[in-house]
Design a protein around this motif. Structure first.
Motif, short mmCIF file in Angstrom:
data_model
loop_
_atom_site.label_atom_id
_atom_site.label_comp_id
_atom_site.label_asym_id
_atom_site.label_seq_id
_atom_site.Cartn_x
_atom_site.Cartn_y
_atom_site.Cartn_z
N LYS A 55 0.85 -1.20 0.00
CA LYS A 55 0.00 0.00 0.00
C LYS A 55 0.88 1.24 0.00
O LYS A 55 1.99 1.24 0.53
N CYS A 107 -5.34 1.31 8.15
CA CYS A 107 -5.55 0.69 6.84
C CYS A 107 -6.96 0.82 6.30
O CYS A 107 -7.21 0.45 5.16
N PRO A 137 -8.97 6.11 0.64
CA PRO A 137 -7.78 6.62 -0.04
C PRO A 137 -7.90 8.13 -0.26
O PRO A 137 -9.01 8.65 -0.43
N GLU A 180 -3.03 5.45 0.25
CA GLU A 180 -4.00 4.40 0.57
C GLU A 180 -4.09 4.07 2.05
O GLU A 180 -5.09 3.51 2.51
#
Length: 111
Positions: A45, A69, A73, A82
């Motif tokens: 990522k 996470c 984005p 991201e």
């Protein structure tokens, strides 16, 4: 400060990953690096990080960092970030990366 309960915390997907590639981010408004982070099963990522005041590119390769996470984005100039690499203010304009004191598998979740 607003308090949260455990279910609020569990909504945030915090994982560890290793920086595998880094580039200067010349189009960013503030001095930044483009990072590529190996997050295990989540894959590689990308992230933009304003950490140039404390870190040189060559010392970041292989460093494990804690990432959020599951943010949407975010387009930063010509780069799609991201994940969010986490860190702490050391002093104005200087961010120290949040990391671990021993190596753990990439993609491991923070509990």
């Amino acid at each position: 400060m607003q308090t949260v309960d455990i279910t609020d915390f569990q909504k945030i997907d915090l994982r560890i990953g290793s920086i595998v590639k880094i580039e200067e981010f010349e189009k960013a408004r503030n001095p930044s690096y483009k990072l590529w982070i190996d997050l295990g099963d989540l894959g590689i990522k990308k992230s933009s990080a304003q950490i140039t005041a404390l870190y040189l590119p060559e010392e970041l390769i292989g460093k494990q960092v804690i990432c959020v996470c599951n943010f949407k984005p975010r387009q930063i100039a010509d780069f799609m970030s991201e994940v969010l690499v986490t860190g702490f203010d050391q002093e104005k304009g200087k961010v120290a990366l949040a990391t671990v004191d021993m190596t753990v598998p990439n993609g491991s979740k923070l509990h």
